[in-house]
Design a protein around this motif. Structure first.
Motif, PDB file in Angstrom:
ATOM      1  N   PRO A   1      39.242  36.353  80.833  1.00  0.00           N
ATOM      2  CA  PRO A   1      39.918  35.229  81.499  1.00  0.00           C
ATOM      3  C   PRO A   1      40.238  35.489  82.966  1.00  0.00           C
ATOM      4  O   PRO A   1      40.176  34.572  83.787  1.00  0.00           O
ATOM      5  CB  PRO A   1      41.191  35.033  80.670  1.00  0.00           C
ATOM      6  CG  PRO A   1      41.385  36.324  79.926  1.00  0.00           C
ATOM      7  CD  PRO A   1      40.015  36.880  79.693  1.00  0.00           C
ATOM      8  N   GLU A   2      40.555  36.738  83.322  1.00  0.00           N
ATOM      9  CA  GLU A   2      40.896  37.030  84.711  1.00  0.00           C
ATOM     10  C   GLU A   2      39.668  36.927  85.599  1.00  0.00           C
ATOM     11  O   GLU A   2      39.727  36.371  86.712  1.00  0.00           O
ATOM     12  CB  GLU A   2      41.535  38.422  84.821  1.00  0.00           C
ATOM     13  CG  GLU A   2      42.914  38.509  84.172  1.00  0.00           C
ATOM     14  CD  GLU A   2      43.529  39.892  84.296  1.00  0.00           C
ATOM     15  OE1 GLU A   2      42.881  40.779  84.898  1.00  0.00           O
ATOM     16  OE2 GLU A   2      44.658  40.080  83.808  1.00  0.00           O
ATOM     17  N   LYS A   3      38.530  37.474  85.135  1.00  0.00           N
ATOM     18  CA  LYS A   3      37.279  37.368  85.897  1.00  0.00           C
ATOM     19  C   LYS A   3      36.844  35.909  86.001  1.00  0.00           C
ATOM     20  O   LYS A   3      36.327  35.480  87.029  1.00  0.00           O
ATOM     21  CB  LYS A   3      36.183  38.197  85.229  1.00  0.00           C
ATOM     22  CG  LYS A   3      36.409  39.700  85.258  1.00  0.00           C
ATOM     23  CD  LYS A   3      36.256  40.247  86.667  1.00  0.00           C
ATOM     24  CE  LYS A   3      36.379  41.765  86.680  1.00  0.00           C
ATOM     25  NZ  LYS A   3      36.298  42.310  88.057  1.00  0.00           N
ATOM     26  N   THR A   4      37.056  35.154  84.922  1.00  0.00           N
ATOM     27  CA  THR A   4      36.719  33.733  84.939  1.00  0.00           C
ATOM     28  C   THR A   4      37.538  33.000  85.990  1.00  0.00           C
ATOM     29  O   THR A   4      36.996  32.177  86.755  1.00  0.00           O
ATOM     30  CB  THR A   4      36.974  33.106  83.550  1.00  0.00           C
ATOM     31  OG1 THR A   4      36.118  33.728  82.585  1.00  0.00           O
ATOM     32  CG2 THR A   4      36.707  31.607  83.574  1.00  0.00           C
ATOM     33  N   ALA A   5      38.827  33.310  86.069  1.00  0.00           N
ATOM     34  CA  ALA A   5      39.706  32.636  87.031  1.00  0.00           C
ATOM     35  C   ALA A   5      39.309  32.936  88.471  1.00  0.00           C
ATOM     36  O   ALA A   5      39.550  32.119  89.372  1.00  0.00           O
ATOM     37  CB  ALA A   5      41.159  33.053  86.791  1.00  0.00           C
ATOM     38  N   GLU A   6      38.686  34.091  88.713  1.00  0.00           N
ATOM     39  CA  GLU A   6      38.221  34.422  90.057  1.00  0.00           C
ATOM     40  C   GLU A   6      37.047  33.546  90.479  1.00  0.00           C
ATOM     41  O   GLU A   6      36.847  33.291  91.667  1.00  0.00           O
ATOM     42  CB  GLU A   6      37.798  35.895  90.122  1.00  0.00           C
ATOM     43  CG  GLU A   6      38.945  36.882  89.987  1.00  0.00           C
ATOM     44  CD  GLU A   6      38.453  38.321  89.914  1.00  0.00           C
ATOM     45  OE1 GLU A   6      37.228  38.539  90.098  1.00  0.00           O
ATOM     46  OE2 GLU A   6      39.261  39.222  89.662  1.00  0.00           O
ATOM     47  N   LYS A   7      36.263  33.094  89.507  1.00  0.00           N
ATOM     48  CA  LYS A   7      35.036  32.346  89.804  1.00  0.00           C
ATOM     49  C   LYS A   7      35.184  30.838  89.637  1.00  0.00           C
ATOM     50  O   LYS A   7      34.604  30.061  90.393  1.00  0.00           O
ATOM     51  CB  LYS A   7      33.900  32.834  88.886  1.00  0.00           C
ATOM     52  CG  LYS A   7      33.409  34.234  89.189  1.00  0.00           C
ATOM     53  CD  LYS A   7      32.644  34.270  90.495  1.00  0.00           C
ATOM     54  CE  LYS A   7      31.988  35.626  90.712  1.00  0.00           C
ATOM     55  NZ  LYS A   7      31.220  35.657  91.964  1.00  0.00           N
TER      56      LYS A   7
END
Length: 524
Positions: free
Chosen positions: A375-381
């Motif tokens: 979820p954190e990597k997703t929120a970056e993109k």
């Protein structure tokens, strides 16, 4: 009918049942055969306990079993995870664990190599693509048994927003990330690509790219969607075989990467085969240089050249219309159909002036659902778009737009070189050096420097019978480029090492660069 990816195969069977869908190693496989065998395998997987939404890894390489397994997994409501044969055991283990895969379709050799790890995994079923290796336990089954299962698939009630595939990125700068793609995503991508590439039922598409690589995978999906024939090759290591396939099978479309073009060009200088049957050459994954374009025009004189650019996270962003290939050879073109793009600066403000560099943002139906389990990597993109509730993709790529709205790729944000406190686009320097008549291929990277933070290190491959020394390369750069864009080091090599996807192996070259400047000891 609910729009699901497997409907492409079902529709093709209605119109082209007995037509060859795939030709490989002299064997033809009709649309009807692929459909019936994938239905049998789907029924087998359901009988083995596979449920809607379960993840299934395919680790087979470019084989007909990969294609049948792909459609079978979709038909039983599960999620396809295609992975490359080049993966090391630690990466295979990571993907299986990260995805909580329920099943694996692979070879006996890979099972043998990873036996201990697989025995301890959460897999409920391992389907092996050949009978020559036997393994004990109910978990193992041969694909022959799965393909002979004669049963009706139970209804699974998938809808178009369900996941169809998870495609793991290479993880060259860290652990692999699983890009989640829905049926909607993949159908939208297929329709958009077909809209400008115009694949049709009379096409024969030569695919020597890995089916685990989304560029290769979509050749199969697009061909099925239009009733075209896929000429499948295991790899493109031997260019003479590709050239013969083009002429003997009557290939009309060639999806390629620059390294493939260079190999075919060098081989055909000896073979001198007539390749005029190719109507279209497509490229993505690595940019075509002006030298690559000239090679392509010589090799395939009657072809349209489609230079394209994209990311796994949205499949494809742009394409350069063939009529613009000579006018704007360094551009990656305009947005693909049903897609919008723009650039933002470091303050996340939209850039409106031409030729300013900013981060590329993509809006459209092809944008991924997110990264699996991250979820954190997703929120970056994926960030808020211009309209309430929507998410758009922040690509992490630096680009510019010219006065006509054509996009120019400048480099990954994490690949930009900061020399003397100024950001340098490796692509810009590569474009300049690759335009030198002596140069066949070039790659620019940054290496540490005590005074400047980073300086430019350039690897160069020369054309046959051409000679130029590093002092001359640096001299020419000084004449036309700003001082911070001039390379500090130039290294001549015989050929660029490549990844299985045909891209230059940047990690291997980075190690070599560090060895050459004395910051790393060569392992003997």
């Amino acid at each position: 009918m609910i729009p699901l990816l497997q409907n492409f195969l079902g529709n093709a069977v209605k119109s082209f049942a007995d037509k060859p869908a795939v030709v490989m190693a002299g064997k033809e496989f009709s649309f009807k055969k692929i459909d019936s065998e994938s239905t049998n395998m789907a029924a087998y997987l359901q009988h083995a306990g596979i449920k809607r939404g379960d993840r299934i890894v395919i680790l087979l390489g470019n084989t007909i079993d990969t294609i049948i397994s792909f459609w079978a997994i979709l038909k039983c409501g599960a999620v396809v995870i295609p992975v490359g044969m080049e993966l090391k055991p630690d990466k295979i283990s990571y993907i299986l664990q990260d995805s909580s895969a329920a099943a694996l379709v692979t070879t006996g050799a890979i099972v043998q190599e990873n036996y201990s790890m697989l025995e301890q995994s959460s897999l409920r079923k391992i389907v092996i693509s050949e009978n020559d290796t036997k393994f004990n336990g109910d978990i193992y089954e041969s694909i022959e048994v799965a393909l002979e299962t004669n049963s009706v698939i139970k209804s699974v009630h998938n809808i178009s927003v369900d996941l169809a595939a998870i495609i793991y990125t290479s993880g060259s700068t860290g652990e692999p990330k699983g890009v989640m793609l829905t049926h909607d995503n993949m159908i939208a991508a297929t329709n958009s690509l077909n809209a400008y590439l115009e694949y049709n039922y009379s096409d024969k598409v030569l695919c020597a790219l890995p089916l685990s690589f989304d560029y290769g995978l979509y050749q199969m999906i697009m061909s099925i969607s239009k009733g075209a024939t896929l000429l499948l090759e295991k790899e493109f290591t031997w260019p003479i075989f590709l050239l013969k396939t083009i002429t003997q099978q009557g290939a009309t479309v060639l999806p390629a990467v620059p390294t493939m073009i260079m190999m075919l060009y060098e081989q055909n200088k000896k073979s001198k085969l007539d390749l005029s049957g190719i109507r279209a050459v497509t490229n993505t994954g690595a940019a075509l240089t002006e030298t690559n374009i000239e090679m392509t025009k010589i090799l395939f004189p009657d072809s349209k050249i489609f230079s394209m650019y994209g990311l796994t996270e949205c499949k494809r962003c742009t394409y350069l219309p063939p009529e613009d290939i000579l006018k704007k050879p360094n551009s990656v073109g305009i947005a693909i159909p049903n897609t919008e793009l723009w650039l933002v600066n470091d303050e996340n403000k939209k850039i409106t002036k031409p030729n300013e560099i900013g981060q590329l943002v993509i809006r459209g139906a092809t944008v991924m659902k997110g990264y699996w389990n991250k979820p954190e990597k997703t929120a970056e993109k994926l960030k808020e778009g211009n309209f309430l509730g929507e998410k758009v993709l922040y690509t992490g790529d630096y680009c510019s737009l010219d006065e006509d709205g054509y996009l120019y790729f400048k480099g990954r944000m994490d690949h930009m070189i900061k020399s003397r406190g100024i950001k340098v686009s490796p692509k810009e320097v590569e474009d300049y050096i690759s335009a030198m008549q002596e140069v066949q291929a070039v790659l620019v990277m940054g290496v540490p420097d005590d005074d400047y933070g980073e300086v430019l290190f350039v690897f160069v491959v020369l054309n046959d019978n051409e000679r130029v020394d590093k002092e001359e390369v640096i001299k020419r750069c000084k004449q036309d480029l700003e001082s911070y864009k001039v390379p500090e080091y130039v290294s001549f090599i015989d050929a660029m090492p490549k990844t299985p996807n045909g891209k230059f192996n940047v990690l291997k070259l980075k190690e070599q660069a560090l060895i050459e400047i004395g910051l790393k000891t060569e392992v003997v």
